[in-house]
Design an enzyme around this catalytic site. Structure first.
Site, PDB file in Angstrom:
ATOM      1  N   SER A 129      43.921  34.329  30.951  1.00  0.00           N
ATOM      2  CA  SER A 129      43.155  35.512  31.346  1.00  0.00           C
ATOM      3  C   SER A 129      42.323  36.071  30.189  1.00  0.00           C
ATOM      4  O   SER A 129      42.694  35.956  29.023  1.00  0.00           O
ATOM      5  CB  SER A 129      44.112  36.605  31.840  1.00  0.00           C
ATOM      6  OG  SER A 129      43.416  37.821  32.030  1.00  0.00           O
ATOM      7  N   TYR A 153      36.510  37.659  32.961  1.00  0.00           N
ATOM      8  CA  TYR A 153      36.076  38.887  33.626  1.00  0.00           C
ATOM      9  C   TYR A 153      34.724  39.203  33.000  1.00  0.00           C
ATOM     10  O   TYR A 153      34.657  39.505  31.806  1.00  0.00           O
ATOM     11  CB  TYR A 153      37.057  40.025  33.366  1.00  0.00           C
ATOM     12  CG  TYR A 153      38.254  40.035  34.289  1.00  0.00           C
ATOM     13  CD1 TYR A 153      38.088  39.913  35.671  1.00  0.00           C
ATOM     14  CD2 TYR A 153      39.542  40.213  33.798  1.00  0.00           C
ATOM     15  CE1 TYR A 153      39.182  39.941  36.526  1.00  0.00           C
ATOM     16  CE2 TYR A 153      40.638  40.250  34.648  1.00  0.00           C
ATOM     17  CZ  TYR A 153      40.452  40.115  36.014  1.00  0.00           C
ATOM     18  OH  TYR A 153      41.529  40.145  36.857  1.00  0.00           O
ATOM     19  N   THR A 179      36.155  35.324  37.594  1.00  0.00           N
ATOM     20  CA  THR A 179      36.785  36.082  38.680  1.00  0.00           C
ATOM     21  C   THR A 179      35.797  37.100  39.227  1.00  0.00           C
ATOM     22  O   THR A 179      35.240  37.907  38.476  1.00  0.00           O
ATOM     23  CB  THR A 179      38.064  36.780  38.168  1.00  0.00           C
ATOM     24  OG1 THR A 179      38.967  35.773  37.739  1.00  0.00           O
ATOM     25  CG2 THR A 179      38.709  37.618  39.254  1.00  0.00           C
ATOM     26  N   LYS A 261      36.304  32.440  41.187  1.00  0.00           N
ATOM     27  CA  LYS A 261      37.608  32.834  41.752  1.00  0.00           C
ATOM     28  C   LYS A 261      37.444  34.054  42.649  1.00  0.00           C
ATOM     29  O   LYS A 261      36.770  35.019  42.279  1.00  0.00           O
ATOM     30  CB  LYS A 261      38.580  33.169  40.614  1.00  0.00           C
ATOM     31  CG  LYS A 261      39.979  33.615  41.060  1.00  0.00           C
ATOM     32  CD  LYS A 261      40.928  33.678  39.865  1.00  0.00           C
ATOM     33  CE  LYS A 261      42.359  33.973  40.277  1.00  0.00           C
ATOM     34  NZ  LYS A 261      42.673  35.393  40.354  1.00  0.00           N
ATOM     35  N   HIS A 285      43.538  37.435  45.057  1.00  0.00           N
ATOM     36  CA  HIS A 285      44.106  38.121  43.889  1.00  0.00           C
ATOM     37  C   HIS A 285      45.548  38.570  44.175  1.00  0.00           C
ATOM     38  O   HIS A 285      46.010  39.586  43.662  1.00  0.00           O
ATOM     39  CB  HIS A 285      43.237  39.330  43.520  1.00  0.00           C
ATOM     40  CG  HIS A 285      43.158  39.619  42.044  1.00  0.00           C
ATOM     41  ND1 HIS A 285      42.041  39.388  41.300  1.00  0.00           N
ATOM     42  CD2 HIS A 285      44.057  40.148  41.185  1.00  0.00           C
ATOM     43  CE1 HIS A 285      42.249  39.770  40.042  1.00  0.00           C
ATOM     44  NE2 HIS A 285      43.473  40.239  39.937  1.00  0.00           N
TER      45      HIS A 285
HETATM   46  C1  FNR Z   1      46.787  38.898  38.262  1.00  0.00           C
HETATM   47  N1  FNR Z   1      45.654  38.178  38.655  1.00  0.00           N
HETATM   48  C2  FNR Z   1      44.589  38.037  37.799  1.00  0.00           C
HETATM   49  N2  FNR Z   1      43.518  37.282  38.160  1.00  0.00           N
HETATM   50  C3  FNR Z   1      42.508  37.077  37.293  1.00  0.00           C
HETATM   51  O1  FNR Z   1      41.557  36.391  37.639  1.00  0.00           O
HETATM   52  N3  FNR Z   1      42.554  37.641  36.050  1.00  0.00           N
HETATM   53  C4  FNR Z   1      43.583  38.412  35.633  1.00  0.00           C
HETATM   54  O2  FNR Z   1      43.607  38.887  34.505  1.00  0.00           O
HETATM   55  C5  FNR Z   1      44.623  38.663  36.542  1.00  0.00           C
HETATM   56  N4  FNR Z   1      45.646  39.483  36.212  1.00  0.00           N
HETATM   57  C6  FNR Z   1      46.753  39.586  37.033  1.00  0.00           C
HETATM   58  C7  FNR Z   1      47.841  40.345  36.635  1.00  0.00           C
HETATM   59  C8  FNR Z   1      48.982  40.360  37.418  1.00  0.00           C
HETATM   60  C9  FNR Z   1      50.166  41.155  36.971  1.00  0.00           C
HETATM   61  C10 FNR Z   1      49.045  39.599  38.608  1.00  0.00           C
HETATM   62  C11 FNR Z   1      50.309  39.553  39.430  1.00  0.00           C
HETATM   63  C12 FNR Z   1      47.950  38.902  39.022  1.00  0.00           C
HETATM   64  C13 FNR Z   1      45.659  37.454  39.932  1.00  0.00           C
HETATM   65  C14 FNR Z   1      46.257  36.063  39.772  1.00  0.00           C
HETATM   66  O3  FNR Z   1      45.409  35.235  39.053  1.00  0.00           O
HETATM   67  C15 FNR Z   1      46.498  35.404  41.132  1.00  0.00           C
HETATM   68  O4  FNR Z   1      45.319  35.412  41.875  1.00  0.00           O
HETATM   69  C16 FNR Z   1      47.609  36.076  41.927  1.00  0.00           C
HETATM   70  O5  FNR Z   1      48.670  36.487  41.107  1.00  0.00           O
HETATM   71  C17 FNR Z   1      48.136  35.104  42.965  1.00  0.00           C
HETATM   72  O6  FNR Z   1      49.040  35.736  43.787  1.00  0.00           O
HETATM   73  P1  FNR Z   1      50.626  35.689  43.603  1.00  0.00           P
HETATM   74  O7  FNR Z   1      51.017  34.290  43.186  1.00  0.00           O
HETATM   75  O8  FNR Z   1      50.965  36.692  42.546  1.00  0.00           O
HETATM   76  O9  FNR Z   1      51.080  36.061  44.954  1.00  0.00           O
END
Ligand code: FNR
Length: 388
Positions: A129, A153, A179, A261, A285
């Site tokens: 990330s 981002y 994303t 994404k 997400h």
């Molecule tokens: C995320 N996700 C996420 N996505 C992204 O593109 N950049 C990011 O920094 C983050 N940060 C983030 C923090 C936390 C705590 C979570 C739980 C999720 C989303 C992540 O990449 C992904 O899309 C989801 O977590 C998928 O869903 P599940 O497996 O948590 O159900």
């Protein structure tokens, strides 16, 4: 090559010597134990989602509408879960989705590095990330030979965006994942109740604070005035007006594979392909951004159909067990990501906790393929599923 399912033999043999797994074998227990290991603020940030969390819940529940149909005497004694994707070899289709506060899920505050080491130990691709407790160069170094991708981002400052991409290329990341669903922060009641947002406290901003372009625009360096630096981050985190017109600029930033994404609509798939991207990342997400949405798995099929043979589609949101990986592959995903499961694994058991989660998911997926007679990923097609 050993099958991933051999992990269960290891556990049962351990049982003969009186050893039981120290780490949870079900997602429910994993989640419950993680809740005891994380501070209330970080637990809220990781476990919580947008609104009343209906989308987050349906992401998981919707998998039950798809049932894998068993095939007999199909010769699946050995399974091959490996794949070639985005210019790299994957030992399995499982990947670690970008998780912005993963750093804080580790006891020592360096969860990004622990994740990279777990990725290295298992050969599992990691998408690092932008919101990282350690600079992307350190994460890349910890990845060893495991494939790493950098998630961007897109900041309002285009020079900063270009700098991140340049750094990711120099560090050896194999692709850039932009994303798109977080141009603005979704309404998250759990975090709002705590009035807590870790990044505003200056946490997980190492990529910004170590960036010359970001630093040059501050009056004082982050080490001297972290509060002002965090505010500068918040004000420039994204360009809410980013549009399809900007895709050409994003594309121009790198020759590495570029993925978008958050794509869930077939028309957006077509626009992305027209813009020259190399892969689609279908995800909502994990239900953290917009509540009231459809289950991510229900949107995968139409997205895959729109992508056709042009580009691969990778998927996440709601994957909690090996069966979910298998079903997403059958619906056309080329790779399947997890977010919260490995964040909980890290909270409960550090690097070993993530390795345990990865091995458990892959063992379950592999054994499911063995029992149901699907020897390779190519055998998993929509025909393998009965849809209720
Ligand atoms: C995320 N996700 C996420 N996505 C992204 O593109 N950049 C990011 O920094 C983050 N940060 C983030 C923090 C936390 C705590 C979570 C739980 C999720 C989303 C992540 O990449 C992904 O899309 C989801 O977590 C998928 O869903 P599940 O497996 O948590 O159900």
């Amino acid at each position: 090559m050993p099958n991933f399912g051999d992990f269960q033999l290891e556990i049962y043999l351990g049982g003969l010597a009186g050893v039981r797994p120290a780490l949870p074998m079900t997602f429910a227990e994993l989640e419950a134990r993680a809740a005891k290991c994380l501070s209330p603020e970080i637990l809220s940030y990781v476990a919580g989602g947008a609104g009343n969390e209906a989308t987050q819940d349906v992401n998981v529940a919707a998998f039950d509408r798809y049932g894998l149909v068993p095939r007999m005497l199909a010769g699946a004694a050995e399974r091959d879960l490996s794949t070639e994707l985005l210019g790299v070899s994957w030992s399995s289709p499982l990947m670690l989705a970008p998780v912005g506060v993963i750093g804080l899920c580790a006891q020592d505050g360096h969860g990004d590095l622990a994740t990279a080491r777990a990725a290295a130990a298992t050969g599992t691709p990691m998408i690092a990330s932008t919101l990282s407790a350690d600079p992307l160069e350190d994460v890349a170094a910890a990845l060893g030979d495991a494939p790493g991708f950098f998630q961007l981002y897109t900041p309002a400052d285009r020079e900063l965006a270009a700098s991140f991409v340049r750094r990711a290329e120099a560090a050896g990341f194999k692709g850039i994942v932009v994303t798109l669903d977080t141009q603005i922060l979704g309404w998250r009641p759990r975090d709002l109740s705590m009035a807590s947002f870790p990044q505003l406290q200056g946490k997980c901003l190492a990529n910004y604070f170590s960036d010359e372009v970001f630093r040059a625009k501050l009056e004082k360096p982050p080490e001297e005035d972290p509060r002002a630096a965090a505010l500068a981050w918040a004000l420039g985190f994204s360009d809410p007006g980013l549009s399809w017109d900007d895709l050409a600029w994003l594309r121009s930033l790198t020759d590495l594979p570029l993925l978008l994404k958050g794509i869930c609509h077939p028309e957006d798939v077509r626009r992305a392909i027209d813009g020259g991207i190399d892969g689609i990342y279908c995800s909502n997400h994990g239900g953290r951004q917009a509540n009231g949405g459809a289950a991510a798995i229900d949107m995968l099929g139409p997205v895959v159909e729109a992508a056709g043979d042009a580009v691969p589609v990778i998927f996440d949101s709601g994957v909690r067990g090996g069966e979910h990986i298998v079903k997403a592959i059958a619906l056309g995903a080329s790779a399947v990501g997890i977010g919260r499961p490995y964040a909980y694994g890290l909270a409960v058991g550090g690097e070993a906790g993530i390795v345990h989660v990865i091995r458990s998911l892959l063992a379950e997926a592999d054994l499911l393929m063995a029992v149901d007679g699907y020897a390779s990923l190519a055998d998993l097609t929509p025909d393998a599923l009965l849809v209720r």
